[in-house]
Design an enzyme around this catalytic site. Structure first.
Site, PDB file in Angstrom:
ATOM      1  N   ARG A 183       0.829  -1.222   0.000  1.00 36.18           N
ATOM      2  CA  ARG A 183       0.000   0.000   0.000  1.00 36.18           C
ATOM      3  C   ARG A 183       0.855   1.261   0.000  1.00 36.18           C
ATOM      4  NH1 ARG A 183      -3.499  -3.199  -2.051  1.00 36.18           N
ATOM      5  NH2 ARG A 183      -4.041  -4.869  -0.650  1.00 36.18           N
ATOM      6  N   ASN A 225       2.491  -7.676   7.739  1.00 36.54           N
ATOM      7  CA  ASN A 225       2.586  -8.986   7.084  1.00 36.54           C
ATOM      8  C   ASN A 225       4.077  -9.307   7.140  1.00 36.54           C
ATOM      9  OD1 ASN A 225      -0.156  -9.182   6.538  1.00 36.54           O
ATOM     10  ND2 ASN A 225       0.050  -8.073   4.602  1.00 36.54           N
ATOM     11  N   LYS A 302       0.510  -8.606  13.808  1.00 34.59           N
ATOM     12  CA  LYS A 302      -0.731  -8.973  13.115  1.00 34.59           C
ATOM     13  C   LYS A 302      -0.801 -10.491  13.194  1.00 34.59           C
ATOM     14  CE  LYS A 302      -2.731  -8.925   8.408  1.00 34.59           C
ATOM     15  NZ  LYS A 302      -2.698  -8.271   7.088  1.00 34.59           N
ATOM     16  N   GLU A 306      -5.888 -12.462   7.818  1.00 40.34           N
ATOM     17  CA  GLU A 306      -5.493 -12.534   6.407  1.00 40.34           C
ATOM     18  C   GLU A 306      -4.324 -13.487   6.174  1.00 40.34           C
ATOM     19  OE1 GLU A 306      -4.947  -8.358   5.353  1.00 40.34           O
ATOM     20  OE2 GLU A 306      -7.069  -8.247   4.835  1.00 40.34           O
ATOM     21  N   ARG A 351     -18.518  -9.014   8.657  1.00 42.21           N
ATOM     22  CA  ARG A 351     -17.124  -8.704   8.999  1.00 42.21           C
ATOM     23  C   ARG A 351     -17.020  -7.520   9.968  1.00 42.21           C
ATOM     24  NH1 ARG A 351     -12.521  -7.288   4.513  1.00 42.21           N
ATOM     25  NH2 ARG A 351     -11.246  -5.982   5.833  1.00 42.21           N
ATOM     26  N   LYS A 375      -7.780  -0.701  14.098  1.00 40.42           N
ATOM     27  CA  LYS A 375      -7.801   0.051  12.843  1.00 40.42           C
ATOM     28  C   LYS A 375      -8.965   1.026  12.818  1.00 40.42           C
ATOM     29  CE  LYS A 375      -6.101  -1.869   8.567  1.00 40.42           C
ATOM     30  NZ  LYS A 375      -6.300  -2.752   7.429  1.00 40.42           N
ATOM     31  N   ASP A 380     -12.245  -1.476   7.232  1.00 39.93           N
ATOM     32  CA  ASP A 380     -10.843  -1.346   6.814  1.00 39.93           C
ATOM     33  C   ASP A 380     -10.547  -0.004   6.164  1.00 39.93           C
ATOM     34  OD1 ASP A 380      -8.258  -1.814   6.074  1.00 39.93           O
ATOM     35  OD2 ASP A 380      -8.686  -3.339   4.572  1.00 39.93           O
ATOM     36  N   GLU A 402      -5.282   3.086  14.992  1.00 37.24           N
ATOM     37  CA  GLU A 402      -4.444   2.935  13.800  1.00 37.24           C
ATOM     38  C   GLU A 402      -5.121   3.672  12.653  1.00 37.24           C
ATOM     39  OE1 GLU A 402      -2.814  -1.033  12.726  1.00 37.24           O
ATOM     40  OE2 GLU A 402      -3.559  -0.635  10.708  1.00 37.24           O
ATOM     41  N   GLU A 408      -4.501   4.082   0.716  1.00 36.31           N
ATOM     42  CA  GLU A 408      -4.912   2.843   0.043  1.00 36.31           C
ATOM     43  C   GLU A 408      -6.309   2.956  -0.578  1.00 36.31           C
ATOM     44  OE1 GLU A 408      -5.078  -0.534   2.661  1.00 36.31           O
ATOM     45  OE2 GLU A 408      -5.719  -1.897   1.092  1.00 36.31           O
ATOM     46  N   HIS A 536     -16.070  -0.200   0.562  1.00 38.35           N
ATOM     47  CA  HIS A 536     -15.325  -1.333   0.009  1.00 38.35           C
ATOM     48  C   HIS A 536     -15.826  -1.779  -1.358  1.00 38.35           C
ATOM     49  CE1 HIS A 536     -12.157  -4.155   0.359  1.00 38.35           C
ATOM     50  NE2 HIS A 536     -12.081  -4.116   1.668  1.00 38.35           N
ATOM     51  N   TRP A 558     -14.442 -10.295   0.466  1.00 37.07           N
ATOM     52  CA  TRP A 558     -13.501  -9.559  -0.380  1.00 37.07           C
ATOM     53  C   TRP A 558     -14.205  -9.059  -1.637  1.00 37.07           C
ATOM     54  CZ3 TRP A 558      -8.323 -12.882  -0.061  1.00 37.07           C
ATOM     55  CH2 TRP A 558      -7.734 -12.648   1.195  1.00 37.07           C
TER      56      TRP A 558
HETATM   57  C1  GCV Z   1      -0.877  -5.036   5.570  1.00 41.49           C
HETATM   58  C2  GCV Z   1      -5.949  -4.521   4.195  1.00 41.49           C
HETATM   59  C3  GCV Z   1      -4.881  -4.204   3.190  1.00 41.49           C
HETATM   60  C4  GCV Z   1      -3.650  -5.082   3.387  1.00 41.49           C
HETATM   61  C5  GCV Z   1      -3.153  -4.884   4.809  1.00 41.49           C
HETATM   62  C6  GCV Z   1      -4.270  -5.258   5.766  1.00 41.49           C
HETATM   63  C7  GCV Z   1      -3.853  -5.017   7.205  1.00 41.49           C
HETATM   64  O1  GCV Z   1      -6.478  -5.779   3.952  1.00 41.49           O
HETATM   65  O2  GCV Z   1      -5.385  -4.326   1.897  1.00 41.49           O
HETATM   66  O3  GCV Z   1      -2.675  -4.687   2.462  1.00 41.49           O
HETATM   67  O4  GCV Z   1      -2.019  -5.681   5.056  1.00 41.49           O
HETATM   68  O5  GCV Z   1      -5.392  -4.470   5.490  1.00 41.49           O
HETATM   69  O6  GCV Z   1      -4.116  -3.933   7.681  1.00 41.49           O
HETATM   70  O7  GCV Z   1      -3.286  -5.896   7.823  1.00 41.49           O
END
Ligand code: GCV
Length: 716
Positions: A183, A225, A302, A306, A351, A375, A380, A402, A408, A536, A558
């Site tokens: 991102r 990640n 994290k 995901e 979700r 977050k 998201d 956060e 993004e 989204h 998604w």
């Molecule tokens: C870092 C969303 C974003 C992902 C990100 C995730 C997160 O899904 O598209 O790129 O991953 O959030 O915040 O962990």
């Protein structure tokens, strides 16, 4: 006379367009054009005396000297003896002058990082005292003082006391070790891992200066990640080199911890957080990290989100996972920021509700040095989200905010979107957890529940682009994040004003126009992307551009169709008690605000209701007409932004003027694309025409569906 000529020459140079890449951010320190003001500043600043021997004092002194020399156009020297009309900076311990001033009361409220700036007298001499309890506070005071000068304020009778409202003010870099930034829309990662530790890029130092100037005191270097390699010796040496650069600026380094690291780099058979061997592994690893970075801040994690590994792989919960890491860092004073961004495809649950469902039962179960990082928004980082219900639900656990600074879902690197109004909207939202006035800001700054620690993080928009953030105005979001983490009571307008004056110039006509552009930009984006509570509906994977039609991605949630639920009857996600009942996760007062389709604030309508196409809106229009109106007004706003920017041409250097102008043209195209694609698609459900009088889409829905962006930046 010579001096005046020199200043004119410098000013001309700075407007010639040759050197205005944006690299200098808001720390430009160009000569102040107002001669009267410069004379007045000169009268108060004949010299500077800074006490203290730390690295922090030495970088602060350098900043002060450079800043003053740049702005005043003359040499400034530091003296040990205090002279009349000078700046005296230090702590009561490092400076006799500071300790002799009656500042005890103000300093008592300054804490570890705050500062006091007063115009006063000492031994018959006029001085401006910059005082703090610690050197880092002195440094923050100096940056504040320089901001006063850069924004051309009077320094004749200063009486300022300032302390951060939030303790951990952190940037999260989603930067991978191969320099790809998840991102990221501003080039590659600024961390050149390959050349570290030997090569220290000047950019690292300027990054630290910029962060220190806005009060950011922590940086998580790596992507959530995570890659366990960063915890190995080879990388810890590199991390140590960065930590050394940041240390004098009061910035601690944090790393992301991959939960399966004990297996991947520790060769254990399990990463079960309750396994004694695993616990010992983390303790040993942490001890090793502290040998490289003695003031290491701790971990950001994290887990079970995901596809990332986590405690649930071993039938343990998030508290088990977080506490194991917390125990490892605790003896060193470290902390764990454990993310609440979790959702599971296996759970056939809205979700919106999942983070709350998983974390609320764990309230009070985390170790003292754990913060839960929530977050912005229950889904998201959408252009507009209601606040996460977790903020009103975990009184016994410090919750960090956060925010996403990188854009993004907010136009990525091409759209001018000033995010402070969005941050403020959430910070000022009332959770009603302890009655009226229980704002999100009070939850995260720790005052509502008396947490001993508090934090606010922003996912960084910084990269290797010459101007740091890709879009020049992206810098304002980095700036706003720091300023709001320091003081969330500042208004979006104040912050925009400060940023513009420091980044461009103080010409009132420029400031008024540019500020108007900034302050309207977030609402404009919401209107041309996701008006009335849509969310989204972006392109799959890269999230670039509109794709409300997508319904074929593996996980239900998604797919945009999961979120807008458009059908022949209407559009929107019913989260009332007739639908998913996500509303029940809020306090009754909040539920009341949103539960009735007729009284729900319209910016949030489709977040909570499936609304009939012919539903009457407050404007008297039907929902369909209102949707059209919003999409069209979003595009109109961008066109107005373009027109307004044209008018500042004579007031801005060529390079930055053209940069913004070109990107606004791209933004206009993208806004039209969003509007046309979304309306053409939603029309297949509403079966209603786009009202006459509006310019009609010049492409078909099929055309928009056919667009593909295999190399869109920032994809995970
Ligand atoms: C870092 C969303 C974003 C992902 C990100 C995730 C997160 O899904 O598209 O790129 O991953 O959030 O915040 O962990």
């Amino acid at each position: 006379m010579k001096k005046a000529l020199l200043i004119i020459l410098m000013l001309t140079l700075s407007f010639s367009g040759k050197t205005e890449s944006g690299y200098r951010l808001w720390l430009r320190y160009d000569p102040i054009p107002n001669r009267q003001l410069v004379t007045s500043y000169n009268n108060s600043i004949s010299g500077i005396t800074l006490s203290g021997t730390s690295g922090t004092i030495s970088v602060a002194k350098e900043e002060l000297i450079n800043g003053l020399q740049g702005m005043l156009g003359r040499k400034v020297v530091a003296t040990t003896a205090v002279i009349n009309n000078s700046i005296v900076a230090g702590t009561p311990t490092s400076s006799n002058i500071i300790s002799s001033l009656a500042l005890q009361q103000q300093l008592a409220t300054a804490g570890n990082e705050g500062f006091v700036i007063v115009t006063t007298k000492s031994n018959g001499k006029n001085i401006i005292a910059i005082a703090a309890n610690n050197d880092v506070g002195v440094m923050y005071g100096i940056f504040h003082f320089l901001r006063l000068l850069q924004t051309q304020q009077s320094i004749k009778a200063l009486n300022i006391a300032s302390a951060p409202k939030i303790k951990l003010r952190v940037l999260n870099h989603w930067d991978n070790l191969n320099r790809h930034v998840e991102r990221g829309y501003a080039g590659a990662s600024i961390w050149d891992w390959h050349k570290l530790p030997g090569y220290i890029d000047q950019r690292y130092i300027d990054y630290a200066r910029a962060n220190a100037s806005i009060g950011i005191n922590g940086t998580v270097l790596t992507n959530v990640n995570a890659n366990a390699l960063v915890l190995t010796k080879q990388y810890l040496e590199k991390v140590a080199a960065l930590a050394k650069v940041f240390r004098p600026y009061g910035i601690k380094v944090y790393l992301t911890a991959r939960f399966s690291a004990p297996i991947e780099i520790g060769k254990l058979k399990t990463a079960d957080p309750l396994d004694p061997q695993v616990q010992q592994w983390w303790k040993d690893k942490v001890n090793e990290i502290y040998t490289y970075v003695p003031d290491f801040g701790g971990f950001l994690v994290k887990a079970n989100s995901e596809g990332q590994p986590g405690p649930q792989n071993y039938n343990r919960n998030h508290a088990d996972g977080a506490n194991t890491l917390a125990d490892a860092v605790a003896p060193h004073g470290g902390i764990v920021m454990w993310r609440a961004f979790v959702y599971s495809n296996e759970t056939p649950e809205d979700r919106f509700k999942q983070a709350y469902n998983e974390f609320k039962p764990l309230d009070g179960k985390f170790k003292k040095n754990v913060l839960i990082q929530v977050k912005n928004g229950p889904i998201d980082f959408q252009p507009r989200e209601p606040f996460s219900p977790l903020f009103g639900a975990m009184p016994q656990t410090p919750l960090m905010m956060e925010f996403q600074v990188t854009q993004e879902y907010l136009g990525q690197g091409t759209n001018l979107v000033y995010e402070a109004p969005m941050f403020k909207e959430v910070l000022d939202a009332d959770t009603y957890q302890k009655g009226k006035g229980s704002t999100v800001a009070k939850v995260i700054d720790g005052t509502l529940h008396d947490y001993s620690t508090s934090g606010l993080a922003g996912v960084a928009n910084i990269g290797s682009d010459i101007n740091w953030t890709g879009h020049l105005f992206g810098q304002s979001n980095w700036y706003a994040l720091g300023r709001l983490a320091w003081d969330h009571t500042l208004t979006s307008e104040q912050i925009a004003d400060e940023w513009l004056k420091q980044t461009f110039n103080t010409n009132p006509s420029f400031i008024n126009t540019a500020k108007r552009i900034m302050l309207g930009s977030h609402e404009a984006l919401v209107n041309y992307m996701t008006p009335l509570g849509l969310h989204h509906i972006m392109g799959t994977g890269h999230h670039y551009g509109p794709a409300p039609w997508v319904s074929n991605v593996g996980r239900a949630d998604w797919n945009p169709v999961y979120y807008h639920k458009a059908d022949e009857k209407g559009i929107g996600f019913d989260r009332t008690n007739k639908g998913s009942n996500a509303l029940a996760q809020y306090a009754p007062e909040v539920q009341k605000q949103f539960e009735d389709v007729n009284t729900c604030p319209e910016p949030y309508l489709l977040w909570f209701h499936h609304v009939a196409w012919d539903h009457k809106m407050k404007s008297g229009r039907t929902l369909w007409e209102e949707l059209c109106h919003k999409y069209y007004s979003g595009v109109d706003s961008v066109r107005s932004m373009q027109k307004a920017w044209e008018t500042v041409k004579p007031m801005v250097d060529k390079e930055r003027f053209e940069h913004v102008k070109m990107l606004l043209a791209v933004q206009e195209k993208e806004a039209v694309w969003w509007r046309n694609a979304c309306l053409l698609y939603f029309q297949t459900h509403s079966k209603m025409p786009i009202p006459g009088g509006y310019e009609q889409p010049n492409q078909t829905l099929e055309y928009y569906k056919s667009l593909s962006f295999p190399f869109a930046p920032g994809n995970g």
